[in-house]
Write a protein that holds these residues in place. Structure first.
Motif, PDB file in Angstrom:
ATOM      1  N   LEU A 130     -29.763   9.451  29.842  1.00 29.13           N
ATOM      2  CA  LEU A 130     -29.980   9.097  30.436  1.00 29.13           C
ATOM      3  C   LEU A 130     -28.511   7.795  29.813  1.00 29.13           C
ATOM      4  O   LEU A 130     -27.880   7.297  31.139  1.00 29.13           O
ATOM      5  N   LEU A 131     -28.391   8.306  28.662  1.00 24.62           N
ATOM      6  CA  LEU A 131     -27.346   7.265  28.151  1.00 24.62           C
ATOM      7  C   LEU A 131     -26.580   7.768  28.301  1.00 24.62           C
ATOM      8  O   LEU A 131     -25.292   7.763  29.119  1.00 24.62           O
ATOM      9  N   GLN A 132     -26.545   9.447  28.809  1.00 21.02           N
ATOM     10  CA  GLN A 132     -24.708   9.734  29.305  1.00 21.02           C
ATOM     11  C   GLN A 132     -24.901   9.128  31.058  1.00 21.02           C
ATOM     12  O   GLN A 132     -23.196   8.921  31.273  1.00 21.02           O
ATOM     13  N   GLU A 133     -25.391   9.225  31.347  1.00 20.31           N
ATOM     14  CA  GLU A 133     -25.576   8.607  32.737  1.00 20.31           C
ATOM     15  C   GLU A 133     -25.217   7.106  33.406  1.00 20.31           C
ATOM     16  O   GLU A 133     -23.857   7.016  33.660  1.00 20.31           O
ATOM     17  N   GLY A 175     -37.335   7.893  37.367  1.00 15.83           N
ATOM     18  CA  GLY A 175     -36.753   7.004  36.256  1.00 15.83           C
ATOM     19  C   GLY A 175     -35.379   6.847  36.538  1.00 15.83           C
ATOM     20  O   GLY A 175     -34.885   5.890  35.426  1.00 15.83           O
ATOM     21  N   GLY A 176     -34.898   6.788  38.356  1.00 18.71           N
ATOM     22  CA  GLY A 176     -33.777   6.484  38.122  1.00 18.71           C
ATOM     23  C   GLY A 176     -33.021   7.571  38.275  1.00 18.71           C
ATOM     24  O   GLY A 176     -30.884   7.472  38.205  1.00 18.71           O
ATOM     25  N   GLY A 177     -32.930   8.496  38.356  1.00 20.66           N
ATOM     26  CA  GLY A 177     -31.860   9.709  37.878  1.00 20.66           C
ATOM     27  C   GLY A 177     -30.193   9.940  38.899  1.00 20.66           C
ATOM     28  O   GLY A 177     -30.782   9.586  40.198  1.00 20.66           O
ATOM     29  N   ARG A 178     -29.362  10.024  38.461  1.00 16.64           N
ATOM     30  CA  ARG A 178     -28.489  10.087  39.571  1.00 16.64           C
ATOM     31  C   ARG A 178     -27.409  11.165  40.085  1.00 16.64           C
ATOM     32  O   ARG A 178     -26.558  11.177  40.477  1.00 16.64           O
ATOM     33  N   ARG A 179     -27.911  11.851  39.054  1.00 12.81           N
ATOM     34  CA  ARG A 179     -27.189  13.491  39.826  1.00 12.81           C
ATOM     35  C   ARG A 179     -28.860  14.339  39.829  1.00 12.81           C
ATOM     36  O   ARG A 179     -30.087  14.268  39.697  1.00 12.81           O
ATOM     37  N   ALA A 180     -28.379  15.949  40.288  1.00  8.95           N
ATOM     38  CA  ALA A 180     -29.382  16.969  40.157  1.00  8.95           C
ATOM     39  C   ALA A 180     -29.316  17.701  38.935  1.00  8.95           C
ATOM     40  O   ALA A 180     -28.873  17.188  37.610  1.00  8.95           O
ATOM     41  N   PHE A 181     -30.945  17.191  38.487  1.00 13.21           N
ATOM     42  CA  PHE A 181     -31.391  17.033  37.654  1.00 13.21           C
ATOM     43  C   PHE A 181     -31.257  18.860  36.677  1.00 13.21           C
ATOM     44  O   PHE A 181     -30.785  18.990  35.833  1.00 13.21           O
ATOM     45  N   SER A 182     -31.122  19.596  37.721  1.00 10.48           N
ATOM     46  CA  SER A 182     -30.401  21.320  37.615  1.00 10.48           C
ATOM     47  C   SER A 182     -28.922  21.487  36.423  1.00 10.48           C
ATOM     48  O   SER A 182     -29.072  22.334  36.125  1.00 10.48           O
TER      49      SER A 182
END
Length: 283
Positions: A130-133, A175-182
């Motif tokens: 999360l903090l990276q994004e 949770g609001g992820g902005r990329r592909a989790f993989s």
């Protein structure tokens, strides 16, 4: 049930409680691990699980083994540790953290976050992602602590089961992820290994919430789904530790079944997202 049966039942319960108290006192006196303030019903279940697993028949029998054989002690302490966790657990918590806490953290030159009771590290890696994004990981130091040295070793590896990735991916998206989790891991023969860049600013260390003191001043403390296993006096004690460890306007994050209500420190916080148990220290 006749009077004799009722008396025998009450006597057995009283004896069981005495045996548990003696076991916990013995562990504290001998090893310094203090479980005396843990929820009685929870600790009783874990003790009886270990008794049956070891092929024993009584709490006193387990006490004899634990105080004379370090391998029995290690296994019992493992049972006492609370290791139920997952990545982006309760996704709406992480979504609110992104939307309501991160903007405040952006204003700080440096950020210190304490994951208290981090278990095998799933939420630590979640927060690092999360903090990276959000572009603030490089100025953040994350302190990930747990009483159990074995789960800390597991957390450091960054290895998690492949079959958990579908659920973790869904949590990440919610949770609001902005990329592909993989993008954050690669598959190996041992399971899924998360990139080492996620832990470059993480310090894993052993810390006992019951007996150890504050070790820094933090902007954020996350202790989710740990305090529910403590009795009220011990919850008060740990909340006092967190209060002393948070800087002004520091953020405290609790689990969905935990609350500041009826804690003496409650008046020192305001809700950021009450449903998600995010609070800001205001005095």
């Amino acid at each position: 049930m006749n009077e004799l049966s009722e008396f025998q039942s009450r006597s057995q319960e009283s004896l069981e409680k005495i045996e548990i108290e003696l076991l916990l006192q013995g562990i504290y006196a001998w090893c310094g691990y203090d479980y005396r303030g843990y929820s009685y019903n929870s600790i009783k279940r874990r003790i009886w699980h270990r008794i049956h697993a070891e092929g024993l028949t009584s709490i006193s029998g387990l006490q004899e083994k634990v105080l004379h054989d370090p391998y029995y002690l290690k296994r019992l302490l493992g049972d006492f540790s609370i290791n139920v966790t997952e990545m982006f657990r309760n996704p709406s918590f992480f979504l609110d953290f992104r939307e309501k806490v991160v903007p405040m953290l952006r204003t700080y030159p440096t950020i210190r976050i304490w994951h208290a009771g981090c278990s095998t590290g799933e939420e630590v890696y979640s927060m690092a992602i999360l903090l990276q994004e959000e572009g603030i990981y490089d100025k953040t130091k994350i302190y990930a602590t747990d009483i159990n040295s074995e789960v800390l070793k597991a957390a450091k590896t960054g290895l998690f089961p492949l079959d958990a990735m579908r659920k973790y991916t869904n949590n990440y998206i919610k949770g609001g992820g902005r990329r592909a989790f993989s993008d954050y891991y690669k598959a190996t023969a041992q399971g899924v290994k998360f990139h080492s860049s996620l832990t470059k600013n993480v310090i894993f260390a052993q810390h006992n919430l019951v007996t150890d003191q504050s070790f820094n001043e933090f902007n954020v403390i996350l202790c989710r789904n740990v305090l529910i296993y403590f009795n009220k006096p011990l919850q008060e004690q740990v909340h006092e530790l967190f209060y002393r460890s948070l800087g002004t306007f520091g953020v405290l994050g609790l689990g969905e079944s935990e609350t500041l209500t009826n804690m003496k420190q409650a008046g020192c916080y305001e809700e950021i997202a009450g449903y998600q148990k995010l609070y800001r220290k205001i005095k």
